[in-house]
Design an enzyme around this catalytic site. Structure first.
Site, PDB file in Angstrom:
ATOM      1  N   ASP A  46       0.811  -1.219   0.000  1.00  0.00           N
ATOM      2  CA  ASP A  46       0.000   0.000   0.000  1.00  0.00           C
ATOM      3  C   ASP A  46       0.845   1.271   0.000  1.00  0.00           C
ATOM      4  O   ASP A  46       2.005   1.268   0.429  1.00  0.00           O
ATOM      5  CB  ASP A  46      -0.889   0.037   1.251  1.00  0.00           C
ATOM      6  N   ASP A  47       0.194   2.346  -0.468  1.00  0.00           N
ATOM      7  CA  ASP A  47       0.622   3.738  -0.267  1.00  0.00           C
ATOM      8  C   ASP A  47       1.654   4.255  -1.259  1.00  0.00           C
ATOM      9  O   ASP A  47       1.970   5.438  -1.246  1.00  0.00           O
ATOM     10  CB  ASP A  47       1.148   3.983   1.157  1.00  0.00           C
ATOM     11  N   HIS A  96      -6.002   3.115  -4.318  1.00  0.00           N
ATOM     12  CA  HIS A  96      -5.919   3.350  -2.861  1.00  0.00           C
ATOM     13  C   HIS A  96      -6.236   4.813  -2.542  1.00  0.00           C
ATOM     14  O   HIS A  96      -5.711   5.366  -1.574  1.00  0.00           O
ATOM     15  CB  HIS A  96      -4.528   2.968  -2.364  1.00  0.00           C
ATOM     16  N   HIS A 100      -4.911   9.297   0.147  1.00  0.00           N
ATOM     17  CA  HIS A 100      -5.009   8.500   1.368  1.00  0.00           C
ATOM     18  C   HIS A 100      -5.948   9.133   2.398  1.00  0.00           C
ATOM     19  O   HIS A 100      -5.678   9.138   3.603  1.00  0.00           O
ATOM     20  CB  HIS A 100      -3.627   8.265   1.982  1.00  0.00           C
ATOM     21  N   TYR A 137      -6.795   2.979   5.466  1.00  0.00           N
ATOM     22  CA  TYR A 137      -7.043   2.597   6.866  1.00  0.00           C
ATOM     23  C   TYR A 137      -8.035   1.437   6.985  1.00  0.00           C
ATOM     24  O   TYR A 137      -8.423   1.058   8.087  1.00  0.00           O
ATOM     25  CB  TYR A 137      -7.575   3.790   7.682  1.00  0.00           C
ATOM     26  N   HIS A 187       3.552  -2.247   3.415  1.00  0.00           N
ATOM     27  CA  HIS A 187       3.655  -0.868   2.924  1.00  0.00           C
ATOM     28  C   HIS A 187       5.069  -0.622   2.406  1.00  0.00           C
ATOM     29  O   HIS A 187       6.018  -0.589   3.193  1.00  0.00           O
ATOM     30  CB  HIS A 187       3.342   0.133   4.050  1.00  0.00           C
TER      31      HIS A 187
END
Length: 238
Positions: A46-47, A96, A100, A137, A187
């Site tokens: 992620d991210d 995603h 965020h 989240y 991540h």
């Protein structure tokens, strides 16, 4: 004529093309793995993308591992080449959000904007629109699910790598907790996570796991829109 056909077939197989002479497209799915028959796991990151994502791509390529990347649109805009190369390497790309945001705090119109802006950035970089969403989240509600208009894919193994910047701990968590059909949350924005990936791969391969993308994990089933999915442990039937 028969000899010519045999030679053509051999050349095709060696070059990874098709008998008709058509090249395999960039970003084509890796060889099929039936996760109903073998132990599968989906590593998800992620991210990103961030600068260190390129090192991660090198690690995955060296070990012939496919993964799924849930990309933040704003970061894709900054590192479009990394997003493109991830897709071309056969990794799955997911949405995603744009920056965020906690989507549950937004209106339906704002959620749609978050997702459409990320879709646009990802498609401009990779040529494809993400077919799945991971809510930042893991926060979702009816508004988010409806606005997403696609499956939400979350996780069943949480490494807590964002809290514990400890590569050995990350490897230990994945090694001890992963079961067939699991989706592992990682991540690549954290260097300690990228450092842990070789150990994760080694540990899970020793347990007989095959590394697949999220779509492969559920194949031949297609995930329904607006549903939140955490794993596919039901698929494996040894």
């Amino acid at each position: 004529m028969r000899r010519r056909l045999v030679i053509s077939t051999l050349v095709t197989a060696l070059c990874g093309g098709t008998l008709a002479g058509t090249a395999v497209p960039a970003g084509a799915a890796p060889a099929a793995v039936d996760c109903r028959r073998v132990k599968c796991v989906a590593l998800t990151f992620d991210d990103g993308p961030v600068a260190d994502s390129r090192r991660l791509l090198g690690i995955l390529k060296e070990r012939n591992v496919k993964a799924t990347f849930y990309l933040v649109g704003k970061n894709v805009q900054r590192y479009p080449t990394t997003a493109r190369d991830a897709h071309r390497a056969g990794h799955q790309i997911g949405n995603h959000s744009w920056d965020h945001a906690d989507l549950t705090r937004l209106t339906s119109a704002q959620v749609r904007s978050q997702l459409s802006r990320a879709d646009t950035a990802i498609k401009q970089a990779t040529g494809v629109k993400p077919s799945t969403l991971r809510a930042p989240y893991g926060a979702h509600n009816a508004t988010v699910r409806q606005a997403a208009d696609r499956p939400l894919v979350h996780w069943s193994v949480d490494t807590l790598d964002w809290r514990y910047r400890d590569s050995a701990r990350i490897v230990k968590t994945v090694k001890e907790q992963t079961k067939p059909g699991d989706i592992v949350l990682l991540h690549d924005i954290h260097r300690t996570t990228v450092n842990a990936v070789p150990g994760i791969i080694t540990a899970l391969k020793a347990r007989g796991f095959h590394f697949v993308t999220v779509d492969q994990l559920f194949a031949p089933t297609r995930l329904p829109a607006e549903k939140v999915t955490y794993h596919n442990r039901a698929a494996y039937r040894p």
